[in-house]
Write a protein that holds these residues in place. Structure first.
Motif, mmCIF file in Angstrom:
data_model
loop_
_atom_site.group_PDB
_atom_site.id
_atom_site.type_symbol
_atom_site.label_atom_id
_atom_site.label_comp_id
_atom_site.label_asym_id
_atom_site.label_seq_id
_atom_site.Cartn_x
_atom_site.Cartn_y
_atom_site.Cartn_z
ATOM 1 N N PRO A 154 -22.973 -7.162 -26.059
ATOM 2 C CA PRO A 154 -23.952 -6.309 -24.977
ATOM 3 C C PRO A 154 -24.837 -5.557 -24.883
ATOM 4 C CG PRO A 154 -22.095 -7.558 -24.390
ATOM 5 C CD PRO A 154 -21.964 -7.973 -26.001
ATOM 6 N N ARG A 155 -25.493 -4.215 -24.885
ATOM 7 C CA ARG A 155 -25.889 -3.299 -25.118
ATOM 8 C C ARG A 155 -26.021 -2.343 -24.217
ATOM 9 N NH1 ARG A 155 -25.158 -5.331 -28.971
ATOM 10 N NH2 ARG A 155 -26.393 -5.364 -31.038
ATOM 11 N N THR A 156 -26.023 -0.848 -23.962
ATOM 12 C CA THR A 156 -25.678 0.160 -23.389
ATOM 13 C C THR A 156 -27.292 -0.057 -23.326
ATOM 14 O OG1 THR A 156 -25.907 1.354 -24.802
ATOM 15 C CG2 THR A 156 -23.744 1.168 -23.966
ATOM 16 N N ALA A 157 -27.681 1.731 -22.509
ATOM 17 C CA ALA A 157 -29.086 1.442 -22.164
ATOM 18 C C ALA A 157 -29.643 2.014 -23.010
ATOM 19 C CB ALA A 157 -29.252 1.936 -20.212
ATOM 20 N N ARG A 158 -29.164 3.130 -23.349
ATOM 21 C CA ARG A 158 -28.805 3.761 -24.115
ATOM 22 C C ARG A 158 -29.627 2.961 -26.240
ATOM 23 N NH1 ARG A 158 -25.760 9.167 -25.767
ATOM 24 N NH2 ARG A 158 -26.671 9.675 -24.229
ATOM 25 N N GLU A 159 -29.202 2.207 -25.931
ATOM 26 C CA GLU A 159 -28.920 1.222 -27.952
ATOM 27 C C GLU A 159 -30.305 0.328 -27.284
ATOM 28 O OE1 GLU A 159 -24.620 0.026 -28.173
ATOM 29 O OE2 GLU A 159 -25.362 -0.981 -27.037
ATOM 30 N N ILE A 160 -30.607 0.084 -25.782
ATOM 31 C CA ILE A 160 -31.505 -0.249 -25.657
ATOM 32 C C ILE A 160 -32.998 0.225 -26.084
ATOM 33 C CG2 ILE A 160 -32.701 -2.003 -23.639
ATOM 34 C CD1 ILE A 160 -30.777 -2.680 -22.787
ATOM 35 N N ALA A 161 -32.550 1.945 -25.163
ATOM 36 C CA ALA A 161 -33.781 2.334 -25.809
ATOM 37 C C ALA A 161 -34.249 3.051 -26.749
ATOM 38 C CB ALA A 161 -33.881 3.837 -24.591
ATOM 39 N N ARG A 188 -32.577 -8.312 -9.572
ATOM 40 C CA ARG A 188 -33.354 -9.768 -9.816
ATOM 41 C C ARG A 188 -32.887 -10.872 -10.467
ATOM 42 N NH1 ARG A 188 -38.635 -7.083 -12.483
ATOM 43 N NH2 ARG A 188 -39.885 -4.666 -11.008
ATOM 44 N N SER A 189 -31.375 -10.597 -11.030
ATOM 45 C CA SER A 189 -30.880 -11.848 -11.573
ATOM 46 C C SER A 189 -31.120 -12.205 -12.595
ATOM 47 C CB SER A 189 -30.702 -12.689 -10.565
ATOM 48 O OG SER A 189 -30.405 -11.929 -8.722
ATOM 49 N N ARG A 190 -32.074 -11.142 -13.963
ATOM 50 C CA ARG A 190 -32.666 -11.599 -14.659
ATOM 51 C C ARG A 190 -31.451 -11.553 -16.092
ATOM 52 N NH1 ARG A 190 -38.216 -10.744 -16.316
ATOM 53 N NH2 ARG A 190 -37.732 -12.778 -17.844
ATOM 54 N N VAL A 191 -30.758 -10.287 -16.301
ATOM 55 C CA VAL A 191 -29.663 -9.255 -16.713
ATOM 56 C C VAL A 191 -28.216 -9.269 -15.952
ATOM 57 C CG1 VAL A 191 -29.438 -6.690 -17.365
ATOM 58 C CG2 VAL A 191 -31.335 -8.025 -18.063
ATOM 59 N N ASP A 192 -27.355 -8.991 -16.584
ATOM 60 C CA ASP A 192 -25.919 -9.216 -16.200
ATOM 61 C C ASP A 192 -25.623 -7.695 -16.543
ATOM 62 O OD1 ASP A 192 -25.766 -11.640 -14.795
ATOM 63 O OD2 ASP A 192 -25.206 -12.311 -16.832
ATOM 64 N N ARG A 193 -24.431 -7.453 -15.688
ATOM 65 C CA ARG A 193 -23.908 -5.925 -15.346
ATOM 66 C C ARG A 193 -22.208 -5.616 -15.918
ATOM 67 N NH1 ARG A 193 -22.510 -1.208 -12.514
ATOM 68 N NH2 ARG A 193 -23.753 0.485 -12.984
ATOM 69 N N VAL A 194 -21.857 -5.014 -16.700
ATOM 70 C CA VAL A 194 -21.013 -5.169 -16.734
ATOM 71 C C VAL A 194 -20.034 -3.467 -17.130
ATOM 72 C CG1 VAL A 194 -18.893 -5.618 -18.078
ATOM 73 C CG2 VAL A 194 -20.364 -7.858 -17.886
ATOM 74 N N LYS A 195 -18.968 -2.979 -16.564
ATOM 75 C CA LYS A 195 -18.734 -1.801 -17.052
ATOM 76 C C LYS A 195 -17.459 -2.068 -17.380
ATOM 77 C CE LYS A 195 -18.140 2.205 -14.665
ATOM 78 N NZ LYS A 195 -18.101 3.481 -13.395
ATOM 79 N N THR A 199 -19.213 3.292 -19.195
ATOM 80 C CA THR A 199 -20.254 3.206 -20.162
ATOM 81 C C THR A 199 -20.045 1.347 -19.276
ATOM 82 O OG1 THR A 199 -19.400 3.796 -22.162
ATOM 83 C CG2 THR A 199 -20.804 2.254 -22.846
ATOM 84 N N VAL A 200 -21.356 1.381 -19.182
ATOM 85 C CA VAL A 200 -22.339 0.259 -18.875
ATOM 86 C C VAL A 200 -23.042 -0.624 -19.456
ATOM 87 C CG1 VAL A 200 -23.923 -0.948 -16.721
ATOM 88 C CG2 VAL A 200 -22.349 1.059 -16.352
ATOM 89 N N TYR A 201 -22.240 -2.174 -19.892
ATOM 90 C CA TYR A 201 -23.448 -2.568 -20.896
ATOM 91 C C TYR A 201 -24.455 -3.555 -20.302
ATOM 92 C CZ TYR A 201 -20.132 -0.546 -24.226
ATOM 93 O OH TYR A 201 -19.532 -0.317 -24.760
#
Length: 224
Positions: A154-161, A188-195, A199-201
């Protein structure tokens, strides 16, 4: 009260206080998680609202109080009268005027649409990002999903950016924009979100359906 009874009472109070503290801490964590989710949703709505307002303003500047087709009708009708006067032998002058009105209205409508698209691209940062994605490469949603799909963890928003900014130096990519766009993929159920803690991944779903444009993206494409 004996010493043993006093010790027992203290132990009971200590246990009750410890349980209350644990319950309080858990409740704080729950509320913080809800606040963060609501803030993310609010950021998405604010972004969509700004895009829709800019598109509405651009369209309002070009149409004015009187719709463009009406102005075109009056202008072309005046021009169409001249050939009718030069050729009195024409049996159906009304037929000659009608096509002129229709053609003029189409030209004015096309011109108004072109001007609106140019103003929208020049005055809105969000619209500029969407247009840039359409002209120079895939949409940001597809870049994010493709990046997550290629990751084993999993990746955080900052890592993705950071990864997208490094891979696409010509695009406007920042943490907030990536976080908002990734939350749309979650919706849209294309990505899973785990906290985990604070921190959100994010993790891409392998069986995700093709992307469907959101309201703001549709409005931007319509303005283009």
């Amino acid at each position: 009260m004996t010493a043993q009874e006093n010790t027992t009472l203290k132990a009971a109070y200590a246990g009750k206080v410890a349980a209350d503290l644990a319950e309080n801490t858990a409740e704080q964590d729950r509320i913080r998680a809800e606040i963060e989710t609501l803030q993310t949703q609010l950021a998405t709505l604010e972004t969509d609202h700004a895009l829709l307002e800019s598109v509405s303003a651009a369209l309002g500047d070009t149409t004015g109080a009187v719709p463009a087709p009406r102005r075109a009708t009056k202008k072309t009708a005046a021009v169409a009268k001249k050939p009718a006067a030069k050729k009195p032998a024409a049996k159906k002058p009304a037929d000659a005027v009608a096509p002129a009105k229709k053609t003029g209205a189409k030209k004015e409508t096309k011109k108004a649409t072109t001007v609106a698209a140019k103003k929208t691209a020049a005055t809105t940062g969000g619209a500029k990002e969407a247009n840039t994605g359409a002209d120079k490469g895939p949409a940001l949603t597809e870049l994010i999903h493709a990046h997550l799909s290629s990751q084993s963890e999993p990746r955080t928003a900052r890592e993705i950016a950071k990864a997208l900014a490094d891979a696409n130096p010509g695009r406007n990519v920042n943490d907030n924009l990536v976080r908002t766009t990734t939350e749309r993929l979650v919706a849209r159920s294309r990505v899973d979100r785990v906290k985990q803690g604070s921190t959100v991944y994010y993790t891409a779903k392998a069986d995700a359906a093709p992307a469907v444009s959101g309201p703001a993206e549709k409005a931007t494409v319509a303005a283009s």
